[in-house]
Design an enzyme around this catalytic site. Structure first.
Site, PDB file in Angstrom:
ATOM      1  N   ASP A  11      34.204  52.838  27.425  1.00 52.26           N
ATOM      2  CA  ASP A  11      35.402  52.309  27.531  1.00 52.26           C
ATOM      3  C   ASP A  11      36.458  53.031  26.460  1.00 52.26           C
ATOM      4  O   ASP A  11      36.788  52.553  25.529  1.00 52.26           O
ATOM      5  CB  ASP A  11      35.797  50.736  27.243  1.00 52.26           C
ATOM      6  CG  ASP A  11      34.950  50.248  28.642  1.00 52.26           C
ATOM      7  OD1 ASP A  11      34.854  50.529  29.734  1.00 52.26           O
ATOM      8  OD2 ASP A  11      34.498  49.063  28.235  1.00 52.26           O
ATOM      9  N   MET A  62      34.670  49.427  39.297  1.00 46.46           N
ATOM     10  CA  MET A  62      36.240  49.371  39.857  1.00 46.46           C
ATOM     11  C   MET A  62      36.553  47.992  40.378  1.00 46.46           C
ATOM     12  O   MET A  62      37.682  47.680  40.707  1.00 46.46           O
ATOM     13  CB  MET A  62      36.327  50.257  41.093  1.00 46.46           C
ATOM     14  CG  MET A  62      35.944  51.793  40.615  1.00 46.46           C
ATOM     15  SD  MET A  62      37.339  52.499  39.760  1.00 46.46           S
ATOM     16  CE  MET A  62      36.803  52.542  38.187  1.00 46.46           C
ATOM     17  N   LYS A  63      35.523  46.942  40.516  1.00 44.30           N
ATOM     18  CA  LYS A  63      36.082  45.726  40.949  1.00 44.30           C
ATOM     19  C   LYS A  63      36.739  45.674  41.807  1.00 44.30           C
ATOM     20  O   LYS A  63      37.802  45.176  42.095  1.00 44.30           O
ATOM     21  CB  LYS A  63      36.400  45.012  39.779  1.00 44.30           C
ATOM     22  CG  LYS A  63      35.558  44.649  38.548  1.00 44.30           C
ATOM     23  CD  LYS A  63      36.208  43.930  37.534  1.00 44.30           C
ATOM     24  CE  LYS A  63      35.317  43.612  36.059  1.00 44.30           C
ATOM     25  NZ  LYS A  63      35.043  44.939  35.324  1.00 44.30           N
ATOM     26  N   PHE A  65      38.859  45.298  45.414  1.00 42.35           N
ATOM     27  CA  PHE A  65      39.432  43.923  46.183  1.00 42.35           C
ATOM     28  C   PHE A  65      40.546  44.147  47.019  1.00 42.35           C
ATOM     29  O   PHE A  65      41.664  44.622  46.576  1.00 42.35           O
ATOM     30  CB  PHE A  65      39.627  42.690  45.074  1.00 42.35           C
ATOM     31  CG  PHE A  65      39.964  41.706  46.023  1.00 42.35           C
ATOM     32  CD1 PHE A  65      39.152  40.795  46.533  1.00 42.35           C
ATOM     33  CD2 PHE A  65      41.279  41.305  45.953  1.00 42.35           C
ATOM     34  CE1 PHE A  65      39.571  39.413  47.255  1.00 42.35           C
ATOM     35  CE2 PHE A  65      41.712  39.806  46.565  1.00 42.35           C
ATOM     36  CZ  PHE A  65      40.900  39.244  47.138  1.00 42.35           C
ATOM     37  N   ASP A  66      40.441  44.157  48.340  1.00 39.50           N
ATOM     38  CA  ASP A  66      41.446  44.331  49.277  1.00 39.50           C
ATOM     39  C   ASP A  66      40.935  43.743  50.672  1.00 39.50           C
ATOM     40  O   ASP A  66      39.852  43.326  51.021  1.00 39.50           O
ATOM     41  CB  ASP A  66      41.737  45.995  49.270  1.00 39.50           C
ATOM     42  CG  ASP A  66      43.301  46.293  49.568  1.00 39.50           C
ATOM     43  OD1 ASP A  66      43.607  45.730  50.578  1.00 39.50           O
ATOM     44  OD2 ASP A  66      44.023  46.932  48.688  1.00 39.50           O
ATOM     45  N   GLY A  68      39.630  44.387  54.563  1.00 40.96           N
ATOM     46  CA  GLY A  68      38.212  45.026  54.797  1.00 40.96           C
ATOM     47  C   GLY A  68      38.236  46.820  55.124  1.00 40.96           C
ATOM     48  O   GLY A  68      37.669  47.634  54.439  1.00 40.96           O
ATOM     49  N   THR A 116      33.140  37.686  32.534  1.00 37.03           N
ATOM     50  CA  THR A 116      32.524  37.155  31.438  1.00 37.03           C
ATOM     51  C   THR A 116      33.559  36.475  30.503  1.00 37.03           C
ATOM     52  O   THR A 116      33.112  35.923  29.486  1.00 37.03           O
ATOM     53  CB  THR A 116      31.247  37.820  30.950  1.00 37.03           C
ATOM     54  OG1 THR A 116      31.964  39.084  30.584  1.00 37.03           O
ATOM     55  CG2 THR A 116      30.209  37.989  31.932  1.00 37.03           C
ATOM     56  N   GLN A 188      34.767  37.942  24.975  1.00 41.13           N
ATOM     57  CA  GLN A 188      33.669  37.440  25.905  1.00 41.13           C
ATOM     58  C   GLN A 188      33.449  36.269  25.485  1.00 41.13           C
ATOM     59  O   GLN A 188      33.100  35.781  24.391  1.00 41.13           O
ATOM     60  CB  GLN A 188      32.357  38.309  25.737  1.00 41.13           C
ATOM     61  CG  GLN A 188      32.604  39.822  26.020  1.00 41.13           C
ATOM     62  CD  GLN A 188      32.907  40.146  27.441  1.00 41.13           C
ATOM     63  OE1 GLN A 188      32.421  39.247  28.219  1.00 41.13           O
ATOM     64  NE2 GLN A 188      34.042  40.789  27.660  1.00 41.13           N
ATOM     65  N   ARG A 209      31.316  47.538  22.735  1.00 41.73           N
ATOM     66  CA  ARG A 209      31.960  47.583  21.564  1.00 41.73           C
ATOM     67  C   ARG A 209      30.869  47.417  20.520  1.00 41.73           C
ATOM     68  O   ARG A 209      30.933  48.188  19.441  1.00 41.73           O
ATOM     69  CB  ARG A 209      33.092  46.396  21.593  1.00 41.73           C
ATOM     70  CG  ARG A 209      34.378  46.784  21.979  1.00 41.73           C
ATOM     71  CD  ARG A 209      35.375  45.832  22.217  1.00 41.73           C
ATOM     72  NE  ARG A 209      34.791  44.790  23.523  1.00 41.73           N
ATOM     73  CZ  ARG A 209      35.614  43.767  23.969  1.00 41.73           C
ATOM     74  NH1 ARG A 209      36.703  43.452  23.301  1.00 41.73           N
ATOM     75  NH2 ARG A 209      35.313  43.045  25.084  1.00 41.73           N
TER      76      ARG A 209
END
Length: 239
Positions: A11, A62-63, A65-66, A68, A116, A188, A209
């Site tokens: 990151d 990328m997580k 979500f949209d 189909g 998390t 976290q 980190r």
């Protein structure tokens, strides 16, 4: 030597910083997570370079979500990059679309359960239904796995419960929010040590980190790998 069970969260702001840090870590890290924060900083190009020129494994976080059709198209495009892991939200319709999109690719589709960094108060603010966080994680994990996910993303505190699910047989459990003893938990909220996460059933731990901010990142990664291979990380059912 490296250990694929450790995934380092790369990151950093851009691909140049990522390459520099990967060079510092050298052969101590073999598996890298590249997330949304680097998407506009050359993240896909960095993934290609680490994979193709340095022989690293890549987890693209990328997580997604949209609807189909959009998920299927997005995953079909990403499957061309020879990635190892890709995350989508754990909604069954999203998981099914992602599996359609990946086609014959070996890329693993991992379903996000509950981040998390969230606790019950955060879920209340987001109007998520009532119930203990771990119960909701288990329910989401089971539904995502039933829908065809290759594995799930969950906190290490839920790893043992997920591993006990019938649906989890032969599936991957990847745990962010892992913190070596004595390190800052940051944002976290549901954490565990690397050894505890593996002992409880995780296949991979994601650490960012505590390695990235260490005075000697390579030594920090090597210390985590040593912990992953310690007696404390041994699963009870594996002797």
């Amino acid at each position: 030597m490296s250990d694929d069970r450790l995934i380092f969260a790369l990151d950093v702001p851009n691909a140049l910083d990522g390459l520099q840090l990967a060079g510092t870590l050298g052969d101590a890290v073999s598996f890298y997570k590249i997330g949304l924060g680097m998407l506009t900083g050359g993240g896909l190009a960095l993934a290609n370079e680490l994979k193709g020129e340095h022989g690293k494994r890549i987890f693209l976080d990328m997580k997604l979500f949209d609807i189909g059709n959009t998920i299927e198209a997005a995953v079909r495009g990403l499957a061309q990059f020879d990635l190892d892991f890709l995350t989508v939200h754990g909604d069954p319709n999203v998981v099914r679309a992602a599996q359609e999109g990946k086609g014959a690719s070996d890329m693993k589709i991992l379903a996000v359960t509950i981040l998390t960094s969230l606790d019950r108060g955060d879920l209340d603010a987001a109007l998520i239904k009532q119930g203990k966080v771990q119960d909701l994680v288990l329910e989401r994990a089971a539904r995502a796995l039933e829908a065809g996910a290759d594995g799930v993303i969950a906190s290490p505190q839920e790893a043992r419960l997920i591993r006990a699910l019938p649906e989890a047989e032969g599936k991957l459990i990847v745990t962010p929010g892992v913190r070596p003893a004595g390190t800052d938990h940051g944002d976290q909220k549901r954490t565990a040590t690397p050894a505890q996460a593996i002992a409880d059933g995780a296949d991979h731990v994601v650490v960012g980190r505590p390695i990235r901010h260490a005075k000697d990142p390579r030594a920090a990664a090597q210390a985590i790998i040593a912990e992953l291979n310690s007696p404390q990380a041994r699963r009870a059912n594996r002797g």
